[in-house]
Design an enzyme around this catalytic site. Structure first.
Site, PDB file in Angstrom:
ATOM      1  N   PRO A 202     -29.720  11.835 -45.130  1.00  0.00           N
ATOM      2  CA  PRO A 202     -29.123  10.544 -44.763  1.00  0.00           C
ATOM      3  C   PRO A 202     -29.548  10.100 -43.368  1.00  0.00           C
ATOM      4  O   PRO A 202     -30.003  10.927 -42.571  1.00  0.00           O
ATOM      5  CB  PRO A 202     -27.614  10.821 -44.788  1.00  0.00           C
ATOM      6  CG  PRO A 202     -27.429  12.168 -45.373  1.00  0.00           C
ATOM      7  CD  PRO A 202     -28.728  12.883 -45.364  1.00  0.00           C
ATOM      8  N   PRO A 203     -29.436   8.817 -43.089  1.00  0.00           N
ATOM      9  CA  PRO A 203     -29.828   8.323 -41.768  1.00  0.00           C
ATOM     10  C   PRO A 203     -29.006   8.951 -40.643  1.00  0.00           C
ATOM     11  O   PRO A 203     -27.831   9.269 -40.843  1.00  0.00           O
ATOM     12  CB  PRO A 203     -29.560   6.815 -41.826  1.00  0.00           C
ATOM     13  CG  PRO A 203     -28.935   6.539 -43.134  1.00  0.00           C
ATOM     14  CD  PRO A 203     -28.956   7.750 -43.968  1.00  0.00           C
ATOM     15  N   THR A 205     -29.295  11.876 -39.259  1.00  0.00           N
ATOM     16  CA  THR A 205     -29.043  13.307 -39.288  1.00  0.00           C
ATOM     17  C   THR A 205     -30.037  14.076 -38.433  1.00  0.00           C
ATOM     18  O   THR A 205     -30.016  15.303 -38.423  1.00  0.00           O
ATOM     19  CB  THR A 205     -29.102  13.848 -40.724  1.00  0.00           C
ATOM     20  OG1 THR A 205     -30.209  13.249 -41.378  1.00  0.00           O
ATOM     21  CG2 THR A 205     -27.835  13.512 -41.465  1.00  0.00           C
ATOM     22  N   GLY A 206     -30.916  13.366 -37.744  1.00  0.00           N
ATOM     23  CA  GLY A 206     -31.811  14.054 -36.818  1.00  0.00           C
ATOM     24  C   GLY A 206     -33.164  14.395 -37.391  1.00  0.00           C
ATOM     25  O   GLY A 206     -33.801  15.344 -36.936  1.00  0.00           O
ATOM     26  N   LYS A 207     -33.629  13.620 -38.361  1.00  0.00           N
ATOM     27  CA  LYS A 207     -34.946  13.911 -38.937  1.00  0.00           C
ATOM     28  C   LYS A 207     -36.049  13.657 -37.909  1.00  0.00           C
ATOM     29  O   LYS A 207     -36.933  14.484 -37.714  1.00  0.00           O
ATOM     30  CB  LYS A 207     -35.180  13.034 -40.180  1.00  0.00           C
ATOM     31  CG  LYS A 207     -34.199  13.318 -41.288  1.00  0.00           C
ATOM     32  CD  LYS A 207     -34.485  12.466 -42.516  1.00  0.00           C
ATOM     33  CE  LYS A 207     -34.230  10.996 -42.278  1.00  0.00           C
ATOM     34  NZ  LYS A 207     -32.828  10.652 -42.028  1.00  0.00           N
ATOM     35  N   THR A 208     -35.968  12.508 -37.262  1.00  0.00           N
ATOM     36  CA  THR A 208     -36.969  12.184 -36.253  1.00  0.00           C
ATOM     37  C   THR A 208     -36.936  13.222 -35.133  1.00  0.00           C
ATOM     38  O   THR A 208     -37.965  13.712 -34.678  1.00  0.00           O
ATOM     39  CB  THR A 208     -36.690  10.779 -35.689  1.00  0.00           C
ATOM     40  OG1 THR A 208     -36.547   9.872 -36.782  1.00  0.00           O
ATOM     41  CG2 THR A 208     -37.809  10.321 -34.798  1.00  0.00           C
ATOM     42  N   HIS A 423       3.585  -1.820 -47.457  1.00  0.00           N
ATOM     43  CA  HIS A 423       2.376  -1.481 -48.201  1.00  0.00           C
ATOM     44  C   HIS A 423       1.788  -0.151 -47.700  1.00  0.00           C
ATOM     45  O   HIS A 423       1.534   0.764 -48.482  1.00  0.00           O
ATOM     46  CB  HIS A 423       1.369  -2.628 -48.040  1.00  0.00           C
ATOM     47  CG  HIS A 423       0.056  -2.407 -48.706  1.00  0.00           C
ATOM     48  ND1 HIS A 423      -0.300  -3.043 -49.864  1.00  0.00           N
ATOM     49  CD2 HIS A 423      -0.998  -1.617 -48.361  1.00  0.00           C
ATOM     50  CE1 HIS A 423      -1.520  -2.660 -50.205  1.00  0.00           C
ATOM     51  NE2 HIS A 423      -1.971  -1.789 -49.313  1.00  0.00           N
ATOM     52  N   GLU A 424       1.609  -0.058 -46.388  1.00  0.00           N
ATOM     53  CA  GLU A 424       0.994   1.156 -45.841  1.00  0.00           C
ATOM     54  C   GLU A 424       1.883   2.385 -46.062  1.00  0.00           C
ATOM     55  O   GLU A 424       1.397   3.453 -46.414  1.00  0.00           O
ATOM     56  CB  GLU A 424       0.701   0.992 -44.345  1.00  0.00           C
ATOM     57  CG  GLU A 424      -0.363  -0.068 -44.024  1.00  0.00           C
ATOM     58  CD  GLU A 424      -1.657   0.123 -44.797  1.00  0.00           C
ATOM     59  OE1 GLU A 424      -2.024   1.267 -45.098  1.00  0.00           O
ATOM     60  OE2 GLU A 424      -2.295  -0.903 -45.124  1.00  0.00           O
ATOM     61  N   ASP A 501      -7.821  -1.932 -52.320  1.00  0.00           N
ATOM     62  CA  ASP A 501      -7.345  -0.707 -52.972  1.00  0.00           C
ATOM     63  C   ASP A 501      -7.734  -0.702 -54.442  1.00  0.00           C
ATOM     64  O   ASP A 501      -8.187   0.302 -54.983  1.00  0.00           O
ATOM     65  CB  ASP A 501      -5.815  -0.612 -52.887  1.00  0.00           C
ATOM     66  CG  ASP A 501      -5.331  -0.562 -51.452  1.00  0.00           C
ATOM     67  OD1 ASP A 501      -6.129  -0.220 -50.577  1.00  0.00           O
ATOM     68  OD2 ASP A 501      -4.144  -0.879 -51.228  1.00  0.00           O
TER      69      ASP A 501
END
Ligand code: ADP
Ligand code: MG
Ligand code: ZN
Length: 609
Positions: A202-203, A205-208, A423-424, A501
């Site tokens: 995923p973007p 994540t430290g690939k570069t 609601h919450e 919801d």
């Protein structure tokens, strides 16, 4: 992208400003008397002097300036060598005499004033010419690779120590480092040096970062280019850039060529809709043929990164190309802690900060998210004039990153606030009584982003597998908001507040039936089949099931949702009093923490009151 040699536009503005200033200076700031002084014969001044009308005299070079008592100023030119005395100005005690020996200074000032504007204009012209020729140059070098080269000696070298966690990936990549460092060891064994490594995950994540670390560890140059840079306006540019890039790399071997976001060029060929794919195809073909063209001992390793491995052309993944694949996933709890530790190195932290809690509260965050989170916290602390970043800054930043910034000035009527609170609390109570939901972390009716309020459930550990029971319980608590509104205000008064919801609930229920086989229809997935590649892989989805199956699926989905709704109704009807009590307190406090919320259920009196 390599930087273009454009003259910084600031400089041009600066020059223009300087020009205007110079012009103003010569006209406005030239001493007034100089302009106003009336030019007369020297004898006229001598006469005025004798008549006692001169208040002050000034000698400047050969100019004699006389300030008269009536305020006017006259000036005359004396001949060279005449002194004040020679001219009869012999009462310095009555008429102050000032001799300015400014011949040299005046000369320089005049020279400067006349030359500066000229220089400025020449400078401006020069800059303009340069920018024109720079543009010409970029036009000519269009086909050259724009790869950035990171010198191995540079101070910002990245090594594995800068990449926290990702131990498995590092293990696999250590081998690559070894190939780069000691190719002979492997060649002697008759092994081929791997050519391509594909990093995916995923973007953020430290690939570069990881790719640079490999180069740093091996101490080799690193050529980096992003897939999108291959795709330019002109056809053929991509391919010629690839050619150039690999030529450069061969010259600098051993080295690493890093192609970031390779999915931009490496998509399934023949799937492009809307044009432009010919170009991509050529570029991709060029990459493949360059990789095939490496000699056995060419020590250039191509590392590519993508977050869309699913769309890559299979030809890229063939042996001899990107046959090594390294997955870099979102960090787990332990790795999150490591990443946090890396990024707090240069941040002043309060001693009481507990990074463990931060790691615990950030499941699903990528390395980049965590870095951003710490940055937000630092900004908060600085804004409030603190010397150290404390736990509160961190907690608030997590909320901001997760839920969007608070919008305290969003205007809600009292009734809207009341409905939101019920609601919450409805979400929270139903969640609380279900066995498999995560504990309530916080309830708040301060609106954030699009949401009016929020109930935040926080897992105690990162989930790997999610059970059917957990899905069902989550559905109950998703229904809880709408059900609470119904119970308090009656079924006619329900609001649009629950639409999000409902959307989420429907999606979960649908996935349970069609993806995970968690319905009476049995353990089967009703997949969507990707259509004809020539019509665009991403655009056309084709159902693989019949119309009657489709109806069955719909029926199962609504069964699941109805069941959840019924349970939520039972729970909230039973705890209506608690619901009202907590909602009332929530309106007062705006937010309740986990402890505050749970206290209503520990102390029977509080719950009943
Ligand atoms: P990607 O290329 O996978 O999208 P990047 O390598 O650009 O991600 O990562 C973005 C930033 O996030 C990095 O510059 C780094 O500061 C931070 N980061 C991501 N993962 C890690 C990690 N494992 N350790 C340390 N920092 C990380
Ligand atoms: Mg990247
Ligand atoms: Zn809701």
């Amino acid at each position: 992208m390599a930087e273009k040699k454009r003259p910084p536009s600031n400089l041009i503005y600066l020059l223009i400003a300087a020009l205007i200033f110079a012009a103003l200076y010569t006209t406005v700031f030239t001493p007034n008397q100089k302009r106003e002084a009336e030019e007369v014969e020297i004898t006229a001044i001598q006469n005025l002097y004798k008549e006692g009308q001169v208040k002050r005299l000034e000698f400047e070079g050969n100019t004699v300036r006389a300030e008269l008592k009536n305020g006017t100023v006259k000036k005359a030119t004396k001949s060279d060598g005449d002194s004040a005395n020679d001219l009869g100005f012999d009462r310095p005690d009555l008429v102050p005499l000032e001799i300015k020996d400014t011949t040299g200074q005046a000369f320089w000032a005049e020279l400067a004033l006349s030359i500066i504007p000229f220089l400025l204009i020449v400078g401006l012209l020069f800059l303009m010419m340069r920018s024109v020729s720079a543009n010409n140059r970029t036009a000519l070098s269009f086909g050259m690779s724009r790869a950035k080269e990171f010198d191995k000696n540079k101070s910002n070298k990245v090594t594995f120590a800068d990449v926290a966690g990702s131990e498995a990936a590092k293990d696999e990549l250590t081998e690559i480092v070894d190939f780069l460092k000691e190719p002979k060891k492997y060649l002697k064994m008759g092994a081929k040096i791997p050519r391509g490594v594909l990093l995916f995950g995923p973007p953020g994540t430290g690939k570069t970062l990881m790719a640079r670390a490999v180069a740093g560890e091996a101490d080799v140059p690193f050529f980096s280019i992003s897939g999108s840079e291959f795709v330019e306006m002109f056809v053929g540019v991509g391919a010629s850039r690839v050619r150039d890039l690999f030529a450069k790399a061969r010259k600098n071997s051993p080295c690493i060529v890093f192609i970031d976001e390779i999915d931009a060029v490496g998509r399934h060929r023949g799937t492009g809709l809307g044009g432009g794919h010919d170009e991509r195809e050529q570029t991709l073909n060029q990459i493949l043929s360059e990789m095939d063209g490496f000699e056995k001992d060419t020590n250039v390793i191509v590392v590519a990164a993508t977050n869309r491995p699913d769309v890559l052309d299979p030809a890229l993944l063939r042996p001899g190309r990107f046959d090594r694949r390294v997955v870099i996933d979102n960090p787990d709890l332990k790795d999150r802690l490591e990443i946090l530790k890396v990024h707090v190195r240069e941040k002043p932290l309060d001693k009481q900060v507990n990074l463990d809690t931060v790691a615990k509260h950030t499941p699903g965050f990528s390395g980049a998210d965590l870095e951003n989170l710490l940055n937000e916290a630092a900004i908060r602390a600085a804004k409030e004039g603190k010397k150290l970043i404390d736990q509160k800054d961190l907690d608030q930043s997590i909320e901001k990153v997760l839920l969007g910034p608070e919008k305290r000035n969003k205007i809600m009527t009292e009734r809207e606030i009341e409905i939101t609170a019920h609601h919450e609390v409805g979400h929270a109570i139903t969640g609380h009584f279900m066995k498999h939901t995560d504990p309530v972390h916080k309830i708040s009716i301060v609106s954030r982003g699009m949401a009016l309020g929020v109930t935040w459930f926080l897992p105690e550990r990162d989930a790997v597998l999610i059970s059917k029971e957990k899905f069902e319980d989550e559905l109950v608590s998703l229904m809880g908001g709408r059900v609470a509104e119904e119970i308090i205000y009656g079924p006619e008064a329900v609001t649009t507040g629950a639409s999000n919801d409902m959307e989420k609930a429907t999606k979960i229920a649908r996935n349970m039936v069609t993806k995970y086989g968690m319905s009476p229809l049995g353990p089967i997935t009703f997949g969507e089949h990707h259509g004809n590649p020539f019509l665009g892989k991403d655009l056309l989805h084709e159902k693989t099931y019949s119309e009657s199956t489709s109806q069955q699926i719909d029926r199962e989905v609504s069964n699941i949702l109805e069941k959840a709704f019924k349970i939520a109704h039972e729970v909230l009807a039973k705890h209506k009093k608690t619901l009202m009590k907590i909602a009332k307190d929530l309106i007062k406090k705006e937010a309740l923490s986990r402890e505050e919320f749970e206290s209503y259920f520990k102390d029977p009196k509080a719950a009943m009151a």
